[in-house]
Design an enzyme around this catalytic site. Structure first.
Site, PDB file in Angstrom:
ATOM      1  N   LYS A  13      10.213   5.008   6.644  1.00 40.13           N
ATOM      2  CA  LYS A  13      10.501   3.782   5.903  1.00 40.13           C
ATOM      3  C   LYS A  13      11.656   4.102   4.962  1.00 40.13           C
ATOM      4  O   LYS A  13      11.501   4.927   4.047  1.00 40.13           O
ATOM      5  CB  LYS A  13       9.282   3.369   5.076  1.00 40.13           C
ATOM      6  CG  LYS A  13       8.066   2.920   5.881  1.00 40.13           C
ATOM      7  CD  LYS A  13       6.841   2.854   4.991  1.00 40.13           C
ATOM      8  CE  LYS A  13       5.704   2.060   5.606  1.00 40.13           C
ATOM      9  NZ  LYS A  13       4.435   2.254   4.843  1.00 40.13           N
TER      10      LYS A  13
ATOM     11  N   LYS B 115       7.625  -0.045  14.236  1.00 41.25           N
ATOM     12  CA  LYS B 115       6.497  -0.847  13.758  1.00 41.25           C
ATOM     13  C   LYS B 115       7.089  -1.890  12.829  1.00 41.25           C
ATOM     14  O   LYS B 115       7.632  -1.566  11.775  1.00 41.25           O
ATOM     15  CB  LYS B 115       5.533   0.089  13.046  1.00 41.25           C
ATOM     16  CG  LYS B 115       4.608  -0.578  12.073  1.00 41.25           C
ATOM     17  CD  LYS B 115       3.541   0.366  11.575  1.00 41.25           C
ATOM     18  CE  LYS B 115       3.460   0.308  10.077  1.00 41.25           C
ATOM     19  NZ  LYS B 115       2.131   0.613   9.547  1.00 41.25           N
TER      20      LYS B 115
ATOM     21  N   SER C 258       0.869  -1.183   0.000  1.00 37.14           N
ATOM     22  CA  SER C 258       0.000   0.000   0.000  1.00 37.14           C
ATOM     23  C   SER C 258       0.901   1.227   0.000  1.00 37.14           C
ATOM     24  O   SER C 258       1.045   1.925   0.984  1.00 37.14           O
ATOM     25  CB  SER C 258      -0.951  -0.012   1.199  1.00 37.14           C
ATOM     26  OG  SER C 258      -0.270   0.186   2.410  1.00 37.14           O
TER      27      SER C 258
ATOM     28  N   GLU D 219       1.883  -9.384   7.330  1.00 36.80           N
ATOM     29  CA  GLU D 219       2.751  -8.929   8.415  1.00 36.80           C
ATOM     30  C   GLU D 219       2.645  -9.811   9.645  1.00 36.80           C
ATOM     31  O   GLU D 219       3.062  -9.428  10.743  1.00 36.80           O
ATOM     32  CB  GLU D 219       2.446  -7.459   8.740  1.00 36.80           C
ATOM     33  CG  GLU D 219       2.733  -6.569   7.523  1.00 36.80           C
ATOM     34  CD  GLU D 219       2.654  -5.080   7.808  1.00 36.80           C
ATOM     35  OE1 GLU D 219       2.175  -4.697   8.897  1.00 36.80           O
ATOM     36  OE2 GLU D 219       3.087  -4.301   6.945  1.00 36.80           O
TER      37      GLU D 219
ATOM     38  N   HIS E 276       9.030  -1.075   9.088  1.00 35.12           N
ATOM     39  CA  HIS E 276       9.242  -2.061   8.033  1.00 35.12           C
ATOM     40  C   HIS E 276       8.318  -1.762   6.849  1.00 35.12           C
ATOM     41  O   HIS E 276       7.562  -0.792   6.882  1.00 35.12           O
ATOM     42  CB  HIS E 276       8.931  -3.467   8.588  1.00 35.12           C
ATOM     43  CG  HIS E 276       7.468  -3.651   8.927  1.00 35.12           C
ATOM     44  ND1 HIS E 276       6.880  -4.872   9.115  1.00 35.12           N
ATOM     45  CD2 HIS E 276       6.472  -2.742   9.116  1.00 35.12           C
ATOM     46  CE1 HIS E 276       5.602  -4.720   9.387  1.00 35.12           C
ATOM     47  NE2 HIS E 276       5.333  -3.439   9.400  1.00 35.12           N
TER      48      HIS E 276
ATOM     49  N   ASP F  33      -3.425   1.437  11.900  1.00 34.61           N
ATOM     50  CA  ASP F  33      -3.093   2.052  10.612  1.00 34.61           C
ATOM     51  C   ASP F  33      -4.212   1.701   9.636  1.00 34.61           C
ATOM     52  O   ASP F  33      -4.173   0.654   8.995  1.00 34.61           O
ATOM     53  CB  ASP F  33      -1.746   1.558  10.077  1.00 34.61           C
ATOM     54  CG  ASP F  33      -1.423   2.175   8.716  1.00 34.61           C
ATOM     55  OD1 ASP F  33      -2.186   3.065   8.269  1.00 34.61           O
ATOM     56  OD2 ASP F  33      -0.417   1.779   8.093  1.00 34.61           O
TER      57      ASP F  33
ATOM     58  N   HIS G  10      -3.285  -6.038   2.995  1.00 35.98           N
ATOM     59  CA  HIS G  10      -2.375  -7.058   3.516  1.00 35.98           C
ATOM     60  C   HIS G  10      -3.049  -8.392   3.803  1.00 35.98           C
ATOM     61  O   HIS G  10      -2.420  -9.312   4.323  1.00 35.98           O
ATOM     62  CB  HIS G  10      -1.682  -6.565   4.790  1.00 35.98           C
ATOM     63  CG  HIS G  10      -0.772  -5.399   4.540  1.00 35.98           C
ATOM     64  ND1 HIS G  10      -0.225  -4.650   5.555  1.00 35.98           N
ATOM     65  CD2 HIS G  10      -0.320  -4.854   3.395  1.00 35.98           C
ATOM     66  CE1 HIS G  10       0.524  -3.693   5.042  1.00 35.98           C
ATOM     67  NE2 HIS G  10       0.485  -3.785   3.733  1.00 35.98           N
TER      68      HIS G  10
ATOM     69  N   ASP H  84       2.212   8.538   7.118  1.00 40.89           N
ATOM     70  CA  ASP H  84       2.995   7.583   6.323  1.00 40.89           C
ATOM     71  C   ASP H  84       2.922   8.020   4.861  1.00 40.89           C
ATOM     72  O   ASP H  84       3.808   8.727   4.360  1.00 40.89           O
ATOM     73  CB  ASP H  84       2.430   6.171   6.555  1.00 40.89           C
ATOM     74  CG  ASP H  84       3.006   5.104   5.636  1.00 40.89           C
ATOM     75  OD1 ASP H  84       4.000   5.376   4.937  1.00 40.89           O
ATOM     76  OD2 ASP H  84       2.467   3.965   5.613  1.00 40.89           O
TER      77      ASP H  84
ATOM     78  N   GLU I 170      -4.348  -2.268   9.617  1.00 45.20           N
ATOM     79  CA  GLU I 170      -3.543  -2.780  10.731  1.00 45.20           C
ATOM     80  C   GLU I 170      -4.138  -2.417  12.095  1.00 45.20           C
ATOM     81  O   GLU I 170      -4.492  -1.264  12.327  1.00 45.20           O
ATOM     82  CB  GLU I 170      -2.120  -2.195  10.655  1.00 45.20           C
ATOM     83  CG  GLU I 170      -1.452  -2.482   9.329  1.00 45.20           C
ATOM     84  CD  GLU I 170      -0.097  -1.790   9.163  1.00 45.20           C
ATOM     85  OE1 GLU I 170       0.505  -1.393  10.180  1.00 45.20           O
ATOM     86  OE2 GLU I 170       0.326  -1.644   8.015  1.00 45.20           O
TER      87      GLU I 170
ATOM     88  N   GLU J 222      -2.182   5.936  12.358  1.00 42.60           N
ATOM     89  CA  GLU J 222      -1.333   6.263  11.205  1.00 42.60           C
ATOM     90  C   GLU J 222      -2.220   6.400   9.966  1.00 42.60           C
ATOM     91  O   GLU J 222      -3.184   5.654   9.793  1.00 42.60           O
ATOM     92  CB  GLU J 222      -0.342   5.112  11.035  1.00 42.60           C
ATOM     93  CG  GLU J 222       0.579   5.213   9.840  1.00 42.60           C
ATOM     94  CD  GLU J 222       1.408   3.935   9.719  1.00 42.60           C
ATOM     95  OE1 GLU J 222       1.732   3.319  10.761  1.00 42.60           O
ATOM     96  OE2 GLU J 222       1.715   3.528   8.595  1.00 42.60           O
TER      97      GLU J 222
HETATM   98  P1  PGA Z   1       3.174  -1.250   2.924  1.00 40.88           P
HETATM   99  O1  PGA Z   1       2.228  -0.954   4.166  1.00 40.88           O
HETATM  100  O2  PGA Z   1       4.520  -1.603   3.394  1.00 40.88           O
HETATM  101  O3  PGA Z   1       2.429  -2.354   2.241  1.00 40.88           O
HETATM  102  O4  PGA Z   1       3.163   0.017   2.097  1.00 40.88           O
HETATM  103  C1  PGA Z   1       2.674  -0.560   5.402  1.00 40.88           C
HETATM  104  C2  PGA Z   1       1.971   0.683   5.858  1.00 40.88           C
HETATM  105  O5  PGA Z   1       1.032   1.178   5.215  1.00 40.88           O
HETATM  106  O6  PGA Z   1       2.360   1.216   6.889  1.00 40.88           O
HETATM  107 ZN    ZN Z   2       0.931   2.917   6.816  1.00 42.53          ZN
END
Ligand code: PGA
Ligand code: ZN
Length: 425
Positions: free
Chosen positions: A335, A386, A40, A203, A363, A240, A153, A310, A162, A283
């Protein structure tokens, strides 16, 4: 100085190809890093270069990025001082020449950038967290453990991506892992008892056939209580919803729930969740393109909830500065592959800290056995990480690395605890 740079195509936790890089120094020191990959993704992330050749890996091959490392990047960085991380990174940024790293690929650049830091750390005989963070790097992060997966996910109807637990009341990182593991297994039993599947998503969290956030939060709160912990005090909730994934034509389209909410109705709904459950952090509460929504929600909930950006920031210092100016969020998710070099990642962290924004090291949903982000969480002293659930080795590898770091630091180690999320102590 860097003497050799070698990249290869390996596979990630979803079985998709990704880039791994070895950087070797003249003294024989070696650094190795593997690059993660999102599902995502934010629209403004640095570009992950994929071959698009349907004959290999369904078009997802990364041979072009690997070749870029083995040829152009290697030519440019061999001979540079690995300790001079900024020069190595800026050399690659200039060689690429695009704003989004689309020519050589952010996946190519990141592999070299992180492997360079690890080689330099090895040359100094220092662990990575100490090499990058210096003598004051001794803060162990609060883990945000993603025990219920939905959205992009998992293939269940949950609209939110999440549902996480953060054991803020633990005394040590190792204790936080134990608390998280206990809740994870308690949750497993109660999902089974209710007739749900306990297969896990990308995850490592469960992906039960639930429709609403309320249902998921009820299960998680009960699992915390049944494990003997106090929700909100010992363990707080983190979500999230990854709303950029379901914001279309100005509307938040909860397809699983079967409800469409305007930005104001969506914000009202989030506010009721914060009222009813001990949710300390959300998030991507608003979508990356909903700037008005972000500003309104930050004004409304920002003093009682950590609001982490994010997709809206993409670990990009320029986007973060604009957000700080506009009153968007009060926290940033970091990230490394969203921006593509360690130097730029550290700049984003510094800008956030100077503005009083909290930072969460993160991650991607596609990961490898690489544990660099565990060290970076300690190096930056950001206080939060996270990195998924209490299952799947690609997730637990990071937690286990932090357990090692905590042991190595011994009495120097401090666990970040409640204040890391901006909660009162
Ligand atoms: P992604 O999702 O690593 O699939 O982009 C993680 C997130 O949205 O925090
Ligand atoms: Zn996110």
């Amino acid at each position: 100085a860097i003497s050799r740079v070698v990249a290869r195509e390996i596979i990630d936790s979803r079985g998709n190809p990704t880039v791994e890089v070895d950087v070797e120094l003249r003294d024989g020191s070696l650094g190795r890093a593997a690059v993660p990959s999102g599902a995502s993704t934010g629209a403004r992330e640095a570009v992950e270069l994929r071959d698009g050749d349907p004959a290999r890996y369904h078009g997802k091959g990364v041979r072009r990025a690997v070749d870029a490392v083995n040829e152009a990047v290697a030519d440019a960085v061999v001979g540079l001082d690995a300790e001079d991380q900024a020069t190595v990174d800026h050399t690659m940024i200039e060689l690429d020449g695009t704003a989004t790293k689309s020519r050589l690929g952010a996946n190519a650049l990141l592999g070299v950038s992180l492997a360079t830091a690890k080689a330099a750390a090895a040359a100094h005989r220092l662990p990575l967290y100490r090499y990058v963070g210096g003598v004051d790097a001794r803060l162990l992060p609060v883990p945000m453990m993603n025990i219920v997966n939905g959205g992009a996910h998992a293939d269940n109807p949950l609209d939110f991506q999440e549902f996480m637990i953060a054991p803020v009341g633990a005394a040590t990182f190792a204790e936080a892992v134990r608390m998280g593991s206990e809740v994870f297994h308690t949750l497993r039993e109660s999902l089974l008892a209710a007739g749900h599947s306990v297969n896990v998503g990308d995850e490592g969290g469960f992906a039960p056939d639930l429709r609403t956030a309320d249902e998921a939060l009820d299960f998680v709160v009960r699992a915390i209580e049944e494990s003997g912990y106090k929700p909100g005090t010992d363990i707080t909730l983190v979500m999230d919803p990854a709303t950029s994934e379901f914001f279309h034509d100005g509307v938040y389209d909860y397809a699983g729930e079967g409800v469409r909410r305007s930005p104001a109705e969506h914000a009202d709904y989030l506010a009721t969740l914060v009222d009813r459950y001990p949710v300390a952090s959300i998030e991507d509460a608003m979508a990356e393109d909903d700037h008005d929504g972000w500003r309104d929600l930050t004004a409304r909930l920002g003093d009682r909830c950590q609001l982490t950006g994010d997709d809206v920031f993409c670990t990009n210092e320029t986007l973060l500065r604009a957000g700080i100016r506009d009153g968007i969020a009060n926290s940033v998710l970091v990230k490394v592959n969203q921006i593509g070099t360690l130097t730029e990642t550290l700049a984003t962290v510094s800008t956030a800290h100077r503005a009083g924004y909290t930072v969460v090291m993160s991650h991607r949903s596609g990961e490898t056995e690489d544990t660099t982000i565990a060290d970076l969480a300690v190096a930056t002293g950001c206080g939060q990480i996270k990195t998924g659930s209490l299952s799947r080795a690609d997730r637990t590898a990071k937690y286990n690395q932090l357990v090692r770091i905590e042991q190595e630091l011994g009495t120097q180690a401090r666990y970040a605890g409640r204040t890391a999320l901006g909660l009162r102590s």
